[in-house]
Design a protein around this motif. Structure first.
Motif, mmCIF file in Angstrom:
data_model
loop_
_atom_site.group_PDB
_atom_site.id
_atom_site.type_symbol
_atom_site.label_atom_id
_atom_site.label_comp_id
_atom_site.label_asym_id
_atom_site.label_seq_id
_atom_site.Cartn_x
_atom_site.Cartn_y
_atom_site.Cartn_z
ATOM 1 N N PRO A 19 10.290 10.785 5.035
ATOM 2 C CA PRO A 19 10.254 10.216 3.690
ATOM 3 C C PRO A 19 9.182 9.155 3.486
ATOM 4 C CG PRO A 19 12.521 10.455 4.405
ATOM 5 C CD PRO A 19 11.662 10.756 5.601
ATOM 6 N N GLU A 20 9.026 8.235 4.428
ATOM 7 C CA GLU A 20 8.058 7.159 4.247
ATOM 8 C C GLU A 20 6.635 7.699 4.140
ATOM 9 O OE1 GLU A 20 6.633 2.923 6.261
ATOM 10 O OE2 GLU A 20 8.183 4.137 7.233
ATOM 11 N N ARG A 21 6.307 8.658 4.990
ATOM 12 C CA ARG A 21 4.959 9.227 4.968
ATOM 13 C C ARG A 21 4.713 9.985 3.668
ATOM 14 N NH1 ARG A 21 2.433 13.189 9.684
ATOM 15 N NH2 ARG A 21 0.238 12.959 9.080
ATOM 16 N N ASN A 22 5.733 10.710 3.207
ATOM 17 C CA ASN A 22 5.581 11.436 1.940
ATOM 18 C C ASN A 22 5.452 10.484 0.755
ATOM 19 O OD1 ASN A 22 5.673 14.391 2.417
ATOM 20 N ND2 ASN A 22 7.621 13.919 3.409
ATOM 21 N N ARG A 23 6.210 9.405 0.755
ATOM 22 C CA ARG A 23 6.086 8.444 -0.339
ATOM 23 C C ARG A 23 4.682 7.848 -0.386
ATOM 24 N NH1 ARG A 23 11.641 7.018 1.119
ATOM 25 N NH2 ARG A 23 10.846 5.376 2.507
ATOM 26 N N LYS A 24 4.137 7.508 0.769
ATOM 27 C CA LYS A 24 2.780 6.969 0.820
ATOM 28 C C LYS A 24 1.765 7.989 0.316
ATOM 29 C CE LYS A 24 3.479 3.658 4.589
ATOM 30 N NZ LYS A 24 3.132 3.297 5.989
ATOM 31 N N MET A 25 1.951 9.243 0.711
ATOM 32 C CA MET A 25 1.041 10.299 0.280
ATOM 33 C C MET A 25 1.106 10.499 -1.234
ATOM 34 S SD MET A 25 1.272 13.830 -0.624
ATOM 35 C CE MET A 25 2.656 14.507 0.295
ATOM 36 N N PHE A 26 2.316 10.534 -1.785
ATOM 37 C CA PHE A 26 2.443 10.734 -3.226
ATOM 38 C C PHE A 26 1.989 9.499 -4.010
ATOM 39 C CE2 PHE A 26 5.294 14.350 -2.196
ATOM 40 C CZ PHE A 26 4.674 15.300 -2.999
ATOM 41 N N SER A 27 2.118 8.324 -3.424
ATOM 42 C CA SER A 27 1.590 7.123 -4.080
ATOM 43 C C SER A 27 0.092 7.270 -4.314
ATOM 44 C CB SER A 27 1.857 5.882 -3.226
ATOM 45 O OG SER A 27 3.232 5.575 -3.178
ATOM 46 N N LYS A 28 -0.616 7.770 -3.303
ATOM 47 C CA LYS A 28 -2.061 7.957 -3.425
ATOM 48 C C LYS A 28 -2.398 9.019 -4.465
ATOM 49 C CE LYS A 28 -3.057 6.537 1.339
ATOM 50 N NZ LYS A 28 -3.552 6.972 2.667
ATOM 51 N N LYS A 29 -1.622 10.104 -4.490
ATOM 52 C CA LYS A 29 -1.887 11.165 -5.465
ATOM 53 C C LYS A 29 -1.622 10.681 -6.889
ATOM 54 C CE LYS A 29 -1.028 15.094 -2.391
ATOM 55 N NZ LYS A 29 -2.385 15.666 -2.490
ATOM 56 N N ILE A 30 -0.551 9.936 -7.062
ATOM 57 C CA ILE A 30 -0.232 9.411 -8.392
ATOM 58 C C ILE A 30 -1.296 8.422 -8.845
ATOM 59 C CG2 ILE A 30 1.432 7.970 -9.653
ATOM 60 C CD1 ILE A 30 3.643 9.360 -7.959
ATOM 61 N N GLU A 31 -1.830 7.663 -7.898
ATOM 62 C CA GLU A 31 -2.872 6.686 -8.222
ATOM 63 C C GLU A 31 -4.123 7.364 -8.774
ATOM 64 O OE1 GLU A 31 -4.433 3.011 -8.806
ATOM 65 O OE2 GLU A 31 -2.391 3.450 -8.115
ATOM 66 N N THR A 32 -4.362 8.612 -8.374
ATOM 67 C CA THR A 32 -5.562 9.322 -8.838
ATOM 68 C C THR A 32 -5.455 9.789 -10.287
ATOM 69 O OG1 THR A 32 -4.823 11.547 -8.155
ATOM 70 C CG2 THR A 32 -5.937 10.185 -6.492
ATOM 71 N N ILE A 33 -4.255 9.713 -10.866
ATOM 72 C CA ILE A 33 -4.078 10.134 -12.255
ATOM 73 C C ILE A 33 -4.633 9.033 -13.148
ATOM 74 C CG2 ILE A 33 -2.427 10.848 -14.027
ATOM 75 C CD1 ILE A 33 -0.534 11.681 -11.753
ATOM 76 N N SER A 34 -5.852 9.213 -13.607
ATOM 77 C CA SER A 34 -6.530 8.173 -14.385
ATOM 78 C C SER A 34 -6.156 8.215 -15.863
ATOM 79 C CB SER A 34 -8.051 8.297 -14.230
ATOM 80 O OG SER A 34 -8.495 9.587 -14.637
ATOM 81 N N ASP A 35 -5.851 9.400 -16.369
ATOM 82 C CA ASP A 35 -5.461 9.521 -17.773
ATOM 83 C C ASP A 35 -4.025 9.037 -17.961
ATOM 84 O OD1 ASP A 35 -7.909 10.706 -18.239
ATOM 85 O OD2 ASP A 35 -7.121 12.741 -17.972
#
Length: 257
Positions: A19-35
């Motif tokens: 879970p911790e690794r997946n949360r970190k990974m999705f945090s980065k992906k969500i951060e890329t959503i600029s719109d």
């Protein structure tokens, strides 16, 4: 009342039972959503993969993930939805959380547990439909195997969009594509499907095919790659199509028992 709903579909591989690794990974992906988007959709069991060993997951992880979703929703000013392994009162659930920017949330426990994988022997099945009113849209969130059961998905509540999160494997991808489109057409609603990609520890391969179909079954977005997809849902498109064709006026009326 909003006339449009901008959604982001996050199609990604998952780290097995981490879970911790997946949360970190999705945090980065969500951060890329600029719109600015209104809703971010993650796959089924997005913190673990489709594990049939929930005892390997610390009981606190469910709450930790909900808190993470609340932080992300507040940060992006967008609702976030996805399912996870959740332990409650000594029972395990494949539980979807729809978390809004103000930290409020709705939950849905997967109704149709996947007997082929033994999910019914491990996770408790849900019993209630959950309809979410969000920014003027009525959304009906469901999980993976629910897609195969049209009665549970039937639009008796005049929802605007079906939303499926999934870990749907490659060998049955034709069924996934076909049923998403069928659910959109028969219910005269948008149908959104968010799947994962990659291979899990059990050897199952996933090729995504995350997609959105409009109320006439037209495909608006689709991908087989790791990606964050964006699409806009239109309230006017739903209304004008239903007013013109009126197919829902002829639907069967029934009560689920």
């Amino acid at each position: 009342m909003a006339k449009e709903l901008i959604i982001a579909l996050v199609q990604s591989p998952l780290f097995w039972e981490d879970p911790e690794r997946n949360r970190k990974m999705f945090s980065k992906k969500i951060e890329t959503i600029s719109d600015q988007v209104d809703l971010i959709i993650l796959p089924e069991m997005f913190t673990t993969g489709f594990t049939m060993h929930p005892e390997n997951i610390d009981a606190k992880e469910g709450i930790q993930t909900v808190k993470w979703m609340q932080r992300q929703a507040a940060k992006k000013n967008a609702a976030i939805v996805g399912s996870m392994v959740f332990q409650e009162n000594g029972r395990y659930y494949n539980r979807l959380h729809f978390v809004e920017p103000d930290s409020g949330f709705n939950i849905y426990n997967k109704r149709h547990t996947f007997t082929l994988a033994g999910e019914d022997m491990v996770y408790n099945a849900g019993e209630k439909k959950v309809l979410v009113e969000y920014k003027g849209f009525r959304l009906y969130p469901l999980i993976c195997y629910d897609l195969r059961f049209p009665v549970w998905s039937r639009n008796t509540e005049n929802y605007d969009a079906l939303l499926y999160v999934a870990n749907w494997p490659k060998p049955r991808s034709t069924a996934w594509d076909t049923l998403l489109k069928a659910r959109a057409i028969e219910n005269m609603a948008y149908c959104i499907g968010v799947n994962r990609i990659g291979q899990d520890k059990t050897g199952h391969e996933y090729i995504g095919h995350s997609a959105v179909y409009d109320c006439l079954g037209e495909q608006l977005v689709f991908s087989e790659k790791e990606a964050v997809l964006q699409v806009t849902l239109s309230k006017e498109h739903i209304k004008s199509t239903r007013d013109k064709l009126k197919f829902l006026d002829d639907r069967d009326h029934f009560i689920l028992e």
